[in-house]
Design a protein around this motif. Structure first.
Motif, PDB file in Angstrom:
ATOM      1  N   CYS A 167       0.833  -1.195   0.000  1.00  0.00           N
ATOM      2  CA  CYS A 167       0.000   0.000   0.000  1.00  0.00           C
ATOM      3  C   CYS A 167       0.871   1.248   0.000  1.00  0.00           C
ATOM      4  CB  CYS A 167      -0.919  -0.001   1.226  1.00  0.00           C
ATOM      5  SG  CYS A 167      -1.961   1.455   1.363  1.00  0.00           S
ATOM      6  N   ALA A 168       0.545   2.184  -0.904  1.00  0.00           N
ATOM      7  CA  ALA A 168       1.326   3.418  -1.035  1.00  0.00           C
ATOM      8  C   ALA A 168       1.087   4.384   0.114  1.00  0.00           C
ATOM      9  CB  ALA A 168       0.995   4.105  -2.361  1.00  0.00           C
ATOM     10  N   ALA A 169       0.129   4.075   0.991  1.00  0.00           N
ATOM     11  CA  ALA A 169      -0.153   4.934   2.139  1.00  0.00           C
ATOM     12  C   ALA A 169       0.228   4.257   3.457  1.00  0.00           C
ATOM     13  CB  ALA A 169      -1.625   5.332   2.165  1.00  0.00           C
ATOM     14  N   SER A 170      -0.329   3.091   3.719  1.00  0.00           N
ATOM     15  CA  SER A 170      -0.105   2.416   4.998  1.00  0.00           C
ATOM     16  C   SER A 170       1.148   1.554   5.036  1.00  0.00           C
ATOM     17  CB  SER A 170      -1.310   1.523   5.317  1.00  0.00           C
ATOM     18  OG  SER A 170      -1.363   0.429   4.413  1.00  0.00           O
ATOM     19  N   ARG A 171       1.727   1.269   3.855  1.00  0.00           N
ATOM     20  CA  ARG A 171       2.889   0.387   3.703  1.00  0.00           C
ATOM     21  C   ARG A 171       2.558  -1.085   3.946  1.00  0.00           C
ATOM     22  NH1 ARG A 171       7.783   3.043   3.369  1.00  0.00           N
ATOM     23  NH2 ARG A 171       7.665   5.296   3.754  1.00  0.00           N
ATOM     24  N   LEU A 172       1.296  -1.403   4.142  1.00  0.00           N
ATOM     25  CA  LEU A 172       0.925  -2.797   4.381  1.00  0.00           C
ATOM     26  C   LEU A 172       1.118  -3.622   3.109  1.00  0.00           C
ATOM     27  CD1 LEU A 172      -2.334  -2.423   6.502  1.00  0.00           C
ATOM     28  CD2 LEU A 172      -0.130  -3.320   7.274  1.00  0.00           C
ATOM     29  N   ARG A 173       1.654  -4.797   3.298  1.00  0.00           N
ATOM     30  CA  ARG A 173       1.799  -5.765   2.202  1.00  0.00           C
ATOM     31  C   ARG A 173       1.385  -7.118   2.734  1.00  0.00           C
ATOM     32  NH1 ARG A 173       5.296  -9.604  -0.201  1.00  0.00           N
ATOM     33  NH2 ARG A 173       5.606  -9.314  -2.459  1.00  0.00           N
ATOM     34  N   TYR A 174       0.333  -7.679   2.168  1.00  0.00           N
ATOM     35  CA  TYR A 174      -0.105  -8.994   2.617  1.00  0.00           C
ATOM     36  C   TYR A 174      -0.626  -9.779   1.428  1.00  0.00           C
ATOM     37  CZ  TYR A 174      -2.164 -12.807   5.190  1.00  0.00           C
ATOM     38  OH  TYR A 174      -2.455 -14.065   5.647  1.00  0.00           O
TER      39      TYR A 174
ATOM     40  N   TRP B 121       1.219  12.590   1.964  1.00  0.00           N
ATOM     41  CA  TRP B 121      -0.220  12.406   2.065  1.00  0.00           C
ATOM     42  C   TRP B 121      -0.842  13.598   2.789  1.00  0.00           C
ATOM     43  CZ3 TRP B 121      -3.291   9.078  -0.373  1.00  0.00           C
ATOM     44  CH2 TRP B 121      -2.678   7.981  -1.003  1.00  0.00           C
ATOM     45  N   HIS B 122      -2.021  13.970   2.317  1.00  0.00           N
ATOM     46  CA  HIS B 122      -2.744  15.097   2.887  1.00  0.00           C
ATOM     47  C   HIS B 122      -4.135  14.622   3.288  1.00  0.00           C
ATOM     48  CE1 HIS B 122       0.295  17.986   1.330  1.00  0.00           C
ATOM     49  NE2 HIS B 122       0.460  17.023   0.437  1.00  0.00           N
ATOM     50  N   VAL B 123      -4.590  15.060   4.447  1.00  0.00           N
ATOM     51  CA  VAL B 123      -5.904  14.669   4.964  1.00  0.00           C
ATOM     52  C   VAL B 123      -6.822  15.884   4.928  1.00  0.00           C
ATOM     53  CG1 VAL B 123      -7.168  13.782   6.965  1.00  0.00           C
ATOM     54  CG2 VAL B 123      -4.904  12.870   6.414  1.00  0.00           C
ATOM     55  N   SER B 124      -8.038  15.680   4.485  1.00  0.00           N
ATOM     56  CA  SER B 124      -9.012  16.762   4.376  1.00  0.00           C
ATOM     57  C   SER B 124      -9.327  17.357   5.750  1.00  0.00           C
ATOM     58  CB  SER B 124     -10.298  16.246   3.736  1.00  0.00           C
ATOM     59  OG  SER B 124     -11.352  17.173   3.886  1.00  0.00           O
ATOM     60  N   PRO B 125      -9.458  18.696   5.816  1.00  0.00           N
ATOM     61  CA  PRO B 125      -9.887  19.301   7.088  1.00  0.00           C
ATOM     62  C   PRO B 125     -11.309  18.923   7.463  1.00  0.00           C
ATOM     63  CG  PRO B 125      -9.757  20.943   5.324  1.00  0.00           C
ATOM     64  CD  PRO B 125      -9.128  19.705   4.790  1.00  0.00           C
ATOM     65  N   ALA B 126     -12.038  18.318   6.527  1.00  0.00           N
ATOM     66  CA  ALA B 126     -13.390  17.846   6.840  1.00  0.00           C
ATOM     67  C   ALA B 126     -13.360  16.644   7.775  1.00  0.00           C
ATOM     68  CB  ALA B 126     -14.136  17.487   5.554  1.00  0.00           C
ATOM     69  N   VAL B 127     -12.204  15.995   7.897  1.00  0.00           N
ATOM     70  CA  VAL B 127     -12.067  14.857   8.807  1.00  0.00           C
ATOM     71  C   VAL B 127     -11.769  15.414  10.200  1.00  0.00           C
ATOM     72  CG1 VAL B 127     -10.810  12.745   9.341  1.00  0.00           C
ATOM     73  CG2 VAL B 127     -11.232  13.375   6.946  1.00  0.00           C
TER      74      VAL B 127
ATOM     75  N   LEU C  54      -2.333   9.754   8.950  1.00  0.00           N
ATOM     76  CA  LEU C  54      -1.699   9.681   7.633  1.00  0.00           C
ATOM     77  C   LEU C  54      -1.193  11.042   7.173  1.00  0.00           C
ATOM     78  CD1 LEU C  54      -1.121   7.694   5.304  1.00  0.00           C
ATOM     79  CD2 LEU C  54      -3.362   8.273   4.346  1.00  0.00           C
ATOM     80  N   ASP C  55      -1.718  12.118   7.740  1.00  0.00           N
ATOM     81  CA  ASP C  55      -1.380  13.467   7.278  1.00  0.00           C
ATOM     82  C   ASP C  55       0.129  13.723   7.379  1.00  0.00           C
ATOM     83  OD1 ASP C  55      -2.294  15.912   6.204  1.00  0.00           O
ATOM     84  OD2 ASP C  55      -2.011  16.879   8.142  1.00  0.00           O
ATOM     85  N   GLY C  56       0.730  14.116   6.251  1.00  0.00           N
ATOM     86  CA  GLY C  56       2.153  14.421   6.211  1.00  0.00           C
ATOM     87  C   GLY C  56       3.068  13.233   6.026  1.00  0.00           C
ATOM     88  N   GLN C  57       2.502  12.028   6.037  1.00  0.00           N
ATOM     89  CA  GLN C  57       3.330  10.835   5.861  1.00  0.00           C
ATOM     90  C   GLN C  57       3.807  10.729   4.407  1.00  0.00           C
ATOM     91  OE1 GLN C  57       4.399   8.646   8.313  1.00  0.00           O
ATOM     92  NE2 GLN C  57       3.552  10.273   9.598  1.00  0.00           N
ATOM     93  N   PRO C  58       4.996  10.153   4.191  1.00  0.00           N
ATOM     94  CA  PRO C  58       5.509  10.053   2.818  1.00  0.00           C
ATOM     95  C   PRO C  58       4.708   9.063   1.975  1.00  0.00           C
ATOM     96  CG  PRO C  58       6.962   8.915   4.346  1.00  0.00           C
ATOM     97  CD  PRO C  58       5.961   9.643   5.189  1.00  0.00           C
TER      98      PRO C  58
END
Length: 318
Positions: free
Chosen positions: A211-218, A270-276, A289-293
């Protein structure tokens, strides 16, 4: 029939419930598909996740029981079959370490894929056969020969395998030339399915199924992937199925991106919406996730297009 393909008619298979066992034919069909997709580019065949997943797909079609696929069996026993007459050598030759060559006959068959990979991680297909399978017409003939010879007991199964192989050949042509995946919105339904399959295959492989966000690989024991191929600019707007317009994401993060709650930017963050609402505990998984590579493919040619990243960031909920 030319002899280079004729050796496929002599492949020895076991029998189960009075029918030919699908193990070896499914492995050979998987190899044919991977050659036509440009993933196998020489007689040397790597025993990698992609080949094993393709084998599971075909085994599931042939036997209906994906969990019962045993890829280490055909990978091991195919070496007992001979190549084209007059050419010499076996159809399939595992690349064994020198230390194993002297004792290999005493070890017996491997009992798992991990055990097989401790013995070899690549094998060589007979070069005369490989050279014929590089050509689409010969590859189609070889696939038809295997299907007719080993799966003709069921017309329904023949139809399923035919449809699978047609899509595999069509998507393989796109995989070998990904630039074809842009700007053809008038494709037929069959072409759309082939494009979609090529997009998924290229994106997931580019990210090594991570995953390009969480880095999970399964990858499950029966070779299903946790991640999905997600478009940066939706296909309906971009008509772009090239892998540079995609990311590998877990289903929950794919959903979050499609709903403009998160976005990767040209800054590769990664950018997270201020609506969250960060004060809601259930939102923590997104807010963290906000700011993560952004996880990037190792090969620069597959990295996401900056304009596509900018489009996605511009559409983040504000």
């Amino acid at each position: 029939m030319e002899e280079a393909l004729g050796c496929l008619t002599r492949v020895r298979v076991g029998h189960s419930k009075g029918r030919p066992a699908p193990n070896k034919p499914c492995l050979l069909l998987a190899i044919i598909c991977e050659i036509q997709a440009g993933h196998i580019t020489s007689p040397r065949v790597a025993i990698d996740d992609r080949l094993i997943a393709r084998y599971h797909d075909l085994y599931e079609l042939a036997a209906g029981r994906r969990q019962e696929a045993r890829p280490w069996l055909p990978l091991w026993f195919l070496s007992s079959d001979t190549g084209p007459d007059g050419q010499g050598g076996s159809l399939w030759q595992p690349e064994l370490p020198a230390a194993l060559n002297e004792v290999i006959d005493q070890l017996g068959a491997p009992k798992s894929l991990d055990q097989l990979r401790k013995r070899f991680t690549a094998a060589r297909l007979h070069p005369a056969l490989y050279s014929r399978l590089e050509q689409e017409s010969s590859a189609r003939e070889a696939a038809a020969l295997l299907v007719t010879r080993h799966f003709s007991s069921s017309t329904e199964l023949l139809a399923r395998l035919h449809d699978y192989l047609e899509q595999a050949f069509a998507s393989g042509a796109y995989e070998k030339d990904p630039e074809q995946l842009k700007g053809t919105a008038t494709d037929s339904p069959q072409q759309e399915r082939a494009r979609s399959a090529a997009f998924r295959s290229l994106v997931l492989e580019a990210y090594d199924y991570r995953c390009a966000a969480s880095r999970l690989r399964y990858i499950t024991p029966d070779y299903r992937y946790l991640v999905e191929a997600a478009h940066l600019i939706p296909f309906a707007e971009s008509q772009d199925d090239r892998p540079t317009n995609g990311l590998a994401l877990t289903p929950n993060l794919h959903w979050a991106m499609d709903n403009q709650l998160i976005a990767p930017g040209p800054d590769h963050r990664w950018h997270v919406s201020p609506a969250v609402d960060a004060l809601v505990p259930d939102n923590r998984w997104l807010c963290e996730l906000d700011g993560q590579p952004l996880v990037l493919p190792r090969e620069a040619c597959w990295q996401p297009d900056r304009d596509a990243l900018a489009w996605r960031l511009d559409h983040l909920q504000r």
